[in-house]
Each structure stands twice: as C-alpha cells, then as structure tokens.
Scaffold this active site. Structure first.
Site, PDB file in Angstrom:
ATOM      1  N   ASP A   1       0.915  -1.134   0.060  1.00 54.23           N
ATOM      2  CA  ASP A   1      -0.099   0.034  -0.081  1.00 54.23           C
ATOM      3  C   ASP A   1       0.870   1.309   0.001  1.00 54.23           C
ATOM      4  OD1 ASP A   1      -2.844   1.111   0.603  1.00 54.23           O
ATOM      5  OD2 ASP A   1      -1.495   1.986   2.064  1.00 54.23           O
TER       6      ASP A   1
ATOM      7  N   GLU B   1       0.973  -0.446  -4.986  1.00 51.03           N
ATOM      8  CA  GLU B   1       0.294   0.481  -5.391  1.00 51.03           C
ATOM      9  C   GLU B   1       1.036   1.739  -5.473  1.00 51.03           C
ATOM     10  OE1 GLU B   1      -3.396   2.817  -3.284  1.00 51.03           O
ATOM     11  OE2 GLU B   1      -2.019   2.511  -2.039  1.00 51.03           O
TER      12      GLU B   1
END
Length: 544
Positions: A200, A269
């Site tokens: 993330d 990401e």
C-alpha cells in the site's frame, strides 16, 4: 513457469470488514472468508488479495497498523489466519496480504518510543522536523486526507510527517534500522506461508531529505490520480514527499528477500505524478513483480483514455509488468463511476471482459463479479474520515465498502444470524437484487458470465501471456490484438449503450466462441463488425 504463476493472474480483492461475518458482530472476519472459500474458488481466480487484518485502532480501517505481526481480534486470531492459508491452498488459491510500509498507526510501539524525546533509540525512526522560526510547519507538504501534512508534537517539540491521517505518522526509510525492521516483518509473513504482498502507498516510503517545498499545480492539471480535485492535495506537484530515488535500492533488497522463497509475488500501489512511469521503473526481474496504479480507476471512460493508458505503459516498460484494475476499496464502483448507474447490469460483463483481456495481471474487487453499483450511504452512516472531511463534494470511500450481498435477505446474509445487530455499514437495497444467491440461478447473470469468461480466458494463452497492440479505432469501439507464440487474437469492445460498427477489418476473421458473453457479428463481406450495446468480439487473425 509455475514460479511465475502471477503473470496474467486474476487476483480477487477481499475487503475483510465487508466480505462475510461468521460471528454476527456486524464486521467481516477471517472465518467468514474461510466459509466462502468454495465460492471464491468457483470464480476462476488464481489468488486472493486480503486487505489489512492486523492489529489496529481502525482509524483508517486497518491501513493504520499498530502491530505488523498480530491479528486484530475483530478479525480473529493467528490460528484463524493459519486455517485461512490452509483452506485457500486446498482450493488452489494463493494468498496475497496487504502491507503498509510507509507509515504506521500512531499507536504503534515504535512511535510511542520515537515521540518520547529527540535522543531515544527510535528517535529517528519517523520523519521529525523542527518548526520554522515563526512556529509554522517545516514546508508546504499536504496530506492526502486534507490539510497540512505536519503535526506538532508537544513531547518532542517538533513536527512529524503524515502523508495520510494525522494518526498515521510516516516512517523514516532513510534510517537503515527502519528498513531492517520492515524486512524482518515481511520475513515473518513469508515464513507463515503467504504467497505475496500488495504494498500500500508504496512510493511514499522515502521523502526528500532536504524537505523542499512542492511546486504549485495549475487548476487545469488538478485531475485524476485517485483523489478529488476539490482536495487541496491536488493543488501541488508531489515531487518531494514521495517517489524518491532511494526507493530503487530498497526495492532490490526487498526482491532479494522474496527470491529466497518459491512462488512469491508483489504488486505495489503507486500513486505518483507519473504513475505509469513509476510502474515501469519499479517492476522487473530484480525489482517488484508488478505495479498497480489508479489510471484505469479514474473517472474518465473512453476508448482514447484506455488506449492511451496502455500505450503509455507499454512504451515505457523495459522488463516490468502491469497489474490493471478498474475498481478497488478506494474509488467509486466502476458501474457508477464509468456508467453512472444508467447501463443495464450486463454492461458489467463488457467491463470485466475488457479488463481481463488487457496484457498483465488483473485485480478484481469483491462485488465486481456481481456488477454492483456504488452504494448510497447517508451522511449519518459514514465511517470514512475522508468522506466526513470532504462531504458533500466528496462522499468518501464507504459507498464501495458496504457488505457483500450474499442473498436477498436481511443485511444480504452478510451476517450468519439475525441477533438484532447491524453491519458496520448499511447494505444498499439495490445490492440485494444483485446478490450471489439471486445470480447463481440465472444463466445470463453477471456472476455466471464472469465465471464463464474466466474459464475461457484461462484456455487462451494469448490473453494470459501474450503481447498487446492497441489499434486506432474511433469511439466507442476499443480494439487491440494479443499475440502469443505466433497466434494473434483480435479483441473488440463496444463501450456504449448503442449499436456500433467497426469497418475495414482484415480478411478471414471468424467469431471465436466459448466466452459466453454478448458478441458482435460480421457482415456478409466479413469486413465490417456490428457490435450490440456493450457487446464484444474475439477472433483469431488468419496466419499470413
């Protein structure tokens, strides 16, 4: 190629809070996922990406981690996680877990120690800086969640950096001890038997050492990239608070660790000023396996946008690999974002097929296989601090995070029994009409179509492993070819709700069946393709 199973894989994202609730407390859990494993295996996906289930105060619903090695009690126990791994592997599925490297929760013991003084053993584990002479923040950096990215701390009499919530202080990756601690946590989960990691906000790990101000961005450039243009974060070019050159050596250290284990993959990401370039730069044989960005999770829906996005990546990539997505837990569901809830449910088949036909791996968000629209969540039911802060211009992320509708019953059968409690977010009544149980019994449903298509896709190496060439077609028909070992597959998609045609086709095309979705037809001369609303067409190109 078994060790590269991730190439062309379909990865299904499970948002555990909203997937299945095994104890009827209104919050999904690990046992709930285990109970739905046969359903997940039936979708024809290769892996499950499970959003954070670690110990957390849940101010950002698990993306604020307080202990990287502990399961939050609301989701279950470590024994439950071990059982989940065993169940998934028994069903032929791999497990990818979400890791948040760039920041922790303010409740993490590392931060508790770091904030005590300017000379403790972990004093340099987070990004601390002195105030300017007038007491203001060290620079002009902004938080994605609104306002200044610096928070004053009275204990240290310094500011700390938070690129996200004030409760999510940024780790200082310039400190080698931080890198070692992060790698050690990764090894813990590798030893537990996970098959990969979704990373993330990965490009936020490093910041500019000199803390230089970010330059202003003109109004016409304040678009896309996963946040509202009404957010002041969009007013800057974020050249200095993320995506620093020090990332590459750290990525290589990370990959070296992964390569000590068999069959591991990573998908990061990436949300930078040029995310496609960052995807290409960060992935490769000695770097990350895949990059993941918001380009196809943006608001724009057109042939030109999809074609330009794919071409831009392909023109920059050397040996990297993409992972494409049109929905996730941070953006409006695609049926609302792209089709504005005006299209018939079967339009979801077209969107899924288009995504699953691009070169690369694919992330599918839970409920996407049902064609769910964005849920309507009233202000008084909002949980997302992002939505509360920017209401009503931006309603936050709760609308894509509501419970999975398993049946057209109370709360969608998300909870195993009705004990009078309610799920953490309300179930949209429109979702009940699209529930799993409802669609299971209709041969023309989106769910059945999704299963048929993933099974057919798995039989076409052109779609799972082939190269891609985007064709210059006019709106609303997107067309490209996929080529593998001399076999070329022609793919065309009508992105509109009206009939469309595509002319001047190569000779010798013939429809390729088996995908089970609404298909177009060739005219008598075989040189023109007529595509019904949200229709598609596949054909092998004749050998030269």
């Amino acid at each position: 190629m078994q060790h590269e199973w991730w190439r062309g894989a379909v990865i299904y994202q499970v948002y555990p809070r909203s997937f299945a609730d095994s104890n009827s407390d209104g919050i999904g859990d690990l046992r709930g996922i285990i109970g739905k494993m046969p359903y997940l295996a039936s979708l024809g996906v290769q892996a499950l990406w499970i959003s954070p289930f670690f110990k957390s105060p849940m101010r950002d619903f698990g993306y604020d981690i307080a202990d990287y090695r502990a399961i939050d009690p609301m989701f279950g126990s470590m024994d439950d996680f071990d059982a989940l791994i065993e169940s998934a592997h028994g069903h032929g599925l791999r497990i990818i877990i979400d890791q948040v490297f760039s920041h922790t929760s303010i409740d993490h013991e590392w931060f508790a120690q770091s904030r005590q003084s300017q000379d403790n053993p972990k004093s340099d584990w987070y990004v601390w800086a002195d105030a300017k002479p007038d007491g203001s923040a060290p620079n002009n950096w902004l938080s994605i969640f609104g306002g200044n990215a610096w928070q004053w701390d009275s204990r240290r009499k310094q500011y700390y950096l938070h690129n996200f919530l004030v409760d999510q202080p940024d780790l200082n990756f310039h400190n080698p001890e931080v890198q070692e601690a992060v790698l050690d946590n990764v090894k813990f989960w590798l030893d537990k038997g996970v098959d990969g990691f979704r990373l993330d906000a990965f490009n936020f790990c490093f910041h500019d050492r000199e803390l230089r101000d970010n330059p202003a961005k003109p109004p016409e450039a304040r678009t896309g990239r996963g946040y509202s243009p009404d957010n002041p974060y969009a007013f800057q070019y974020h050249y200095h608070n993320n995506t620093q050159p020090e990332m590459i050596p750290f990525i290589r250290r990370l990959r070296a660790l992964f390569d000590q284990y068999e069959g591991i993959t990573t998908v990061a990401e990436l949300n930078s000023e040029d995310s496609l370039a960052t995807m290409a730069e960060y992935s490769g044989p000695d770097k990350l396996h895949m990059g993941y960005s918001f380009e196809l999770a943006a608001d724009e829906f057109s042939v030109q946008h999809i074609r330009d996005t794919v071409r831009a990546f392909e023109s920059r990539v050397v040996d990297g690999y993409p992972c494409w997505s049109i929905s996730n837990h941070d953006v409006q569901r695609v049926m609302t974002r792209w089709l504005h809830d005006e299209a018939p449910p079967y339009a979801a088949n077209l969107l899924n097929a288009m995504l699953l036909s691009l070169r690369g791996s694919v992330c599918v968000y839970q409920g996407q296989e049902l064609g769910l629209p964005e849920a309507d969540v009233a202000f008084e039911d909002l949980q997302d601090p992002f939505g509360v802060a920017f209401w009503p211009a931006f309603k936050g992320r709760d609308g894509c995070r509501t419970p999975m509708p398993w049946a057209n019953t109370l709360h969608g059968d998300f909870m195993v029994s009705d004990n009078g409690s309610k799920p953490w977010l309300p179930v949209d009544p429109r979702h009940l009409q699209l529930s799993v149980d409802t669609q299971e019994h209709h041969a023309d449903s989106v769910l059945v179509g999704f299963r048929r298509f993933t099974a057919w896709r798995a039989s076409r190496p052109e779609l799972t492993l082939g190269s891609i060439t985007m064709l210059d077609t006019a709106e609303p028909v997107l067309a490209f070819t996929r080529t593998h070992e001399g076999s070329t597959l022609f793919c065309a998609f009508n992105l509109s709700g009206t009939t469309a045609t595509l002319s001047d086709l190569p000779k010798g095309l013939s429809p390729l069946d088996g995908h089970g979705l609404t298909a177009g037809a060739l005219t008598d001369d075989g040189l023109t393709l007529e595509l019904p609303a949200y229709g598609l067409f596949y054909s092998l190109l004749p050998e030269p």
